[in-house]
Design an enzyme around this catalytic site. Sequence first.
Site, PDB file in Angstrom:
ATOM      1  N   ILE A  54       0.840  -1.192   0.000  1.00  0.00           N
ATOM      2  CA  ILE A  54       0.000   0.000   0.000  1.00  0.00           C
ATOM      3  C   ILE A  54       0.877   1.246   0.000  1.00  0.00           C
ATOM      4  O   ILE A  54       1.442   1.603   1.016  1.00  0.00           O
ATOM      5  CB  ILE A  54      -0.907   0.000   1.248  1.00  0.00           C
ATOM      6  CG1 ILE A  54      -1.762  -1.271   1.251  1.00  0.00           C
ATOM      7  CG2 ILE A  54      -1.790   1.238   1.244  1.00  0.00           C
ATOM      8  CD1 ILE A  54      -2.520  -1.445   2.555  1.00  0.00           C
ATOM      9  N   PRO A  55       1.009   1.888  -1.170  1.00  0.00           N
ATOM     10  CA  PRO A  55       1.831   3.108  -1.288  1.00  0.00           C
ATOM     11  C   PRO A  55       1.197   4.280  -0.571  1.00  0.00           C
ATOM     12  O   PRO A  55       0.774   5.247  -1.186  1.00  0.00           O
ATOM     13  CB  PRO A  55       1.900   3.323  -2.800  1.00  0.00           C
ATOM     14  CG  PRO A  55       0.654   2.703  -3.339  1.00  0.00           C
ATOM     15  CD  PRO A  55       0.301   1.571  -2.413  1.00  0.00           C
ATOM     16  N   CYS A  56       1.115   4.208   0.726  1.00  0.00           N
ATOM     17  CA  CYS A  56       0.482   5.267   1.513  1.00  0.00           C
ATOM     18  C   CYS A  56       1.186   6.597   1.288  1.00  0.00           C
ATOM     19  O   CYS A  56       0.595   7.645   1.485  1.00  0.00           O
ATOM     20  CB  CYS A  56       0.503   4.889   2.985  1.00  0.00           C
ATOM     21  SG  CYS A  56       1.968   3.980   3.461  1.00  0.00           S
ATOM     22  N   TYR A  57       2.417   6.557   0.854  1.00  0.00           N
ATOM     23  CA  TYR A  57       3.148   7.810   0.646  1.00  0.00           C
ATOM     24  C   TYR A  57       2.602   8.563  -0.563  1.00  0.00           C
ATOM     25  O   TYR A  57       2.895   9.732  -0.751  1.00  0.00           O
ATOM     26  CB  TYR A  57       4.639   7.512   0.477  1.00  0.00           C
ATOM     27  CG  TYR A  57       4.976   6.695  -0.735  1.00  0.00           C
ATOM     28  CD1 TYR A  57       4.995   5.309  -0.647  1.00  0.00           C
ATOM     29  CD2 TYR A  57       5.254   7.307  -1.953  1.00  0.00           C
ATOM     30  CE1 TYR A  57       5.299   4.551  -1.765  1.00  0.00           C
ATOM     31  CE2 TYR A  57       5.564   6.557  -3.063  1.00  0.00           C
ATOM     32  CZ  TYR A  57       5.579   5.179  -2.975  1.00  0.00           C
ATOM     33  OH  TYR A  57       5.874   4.436  -4.092  1.00  0.00           O
TER      34      TYR A  57
END
Length: 107
Positions: A54-57
């Site tokens: 999950i590329p939360c960034y």
Amino acid sequence: MQEKNTFEKIYEVVKQIPRGKVASYGQVASLAGNKRWARVVGYALHVNPDSEGIPCYRVVTKDGRVSSAFAFGGANRQVELLMADGVEFEDGHVKMEEYQWETPWIY
DNA sequence: CAGTTGACGGCCC
DNA sequence: GGGGCCGCCAACT
């Protein structure tokens, strides 16, 4: 199987964010089902069960700024990752006008 | 079961 | 234009 929890939906949307683009919490929330889940989105990413999937960034605020409580390596870390994705920053904030994720399935 | 929190958003001053 | 307050929903204690 289809009865996904709110968090699961949010994770799905975040995972769909293409490289080189960013999405706002409200945007993800809207795609997840309800725009008012903005806070819930933040909470969902806070638990972040899969930081590598999950590329939360790639999720930023409406202002194009990163959250102050980024606990996965520091807010500065998120900016660095976004730049690595090809996203440009302007005075510490993302050029959402040009890099905000264009959702093809906008509601 | 009820209360509080929380990686936000939008409106008001 | 900038800063502050309230509001929304779900999850956590």
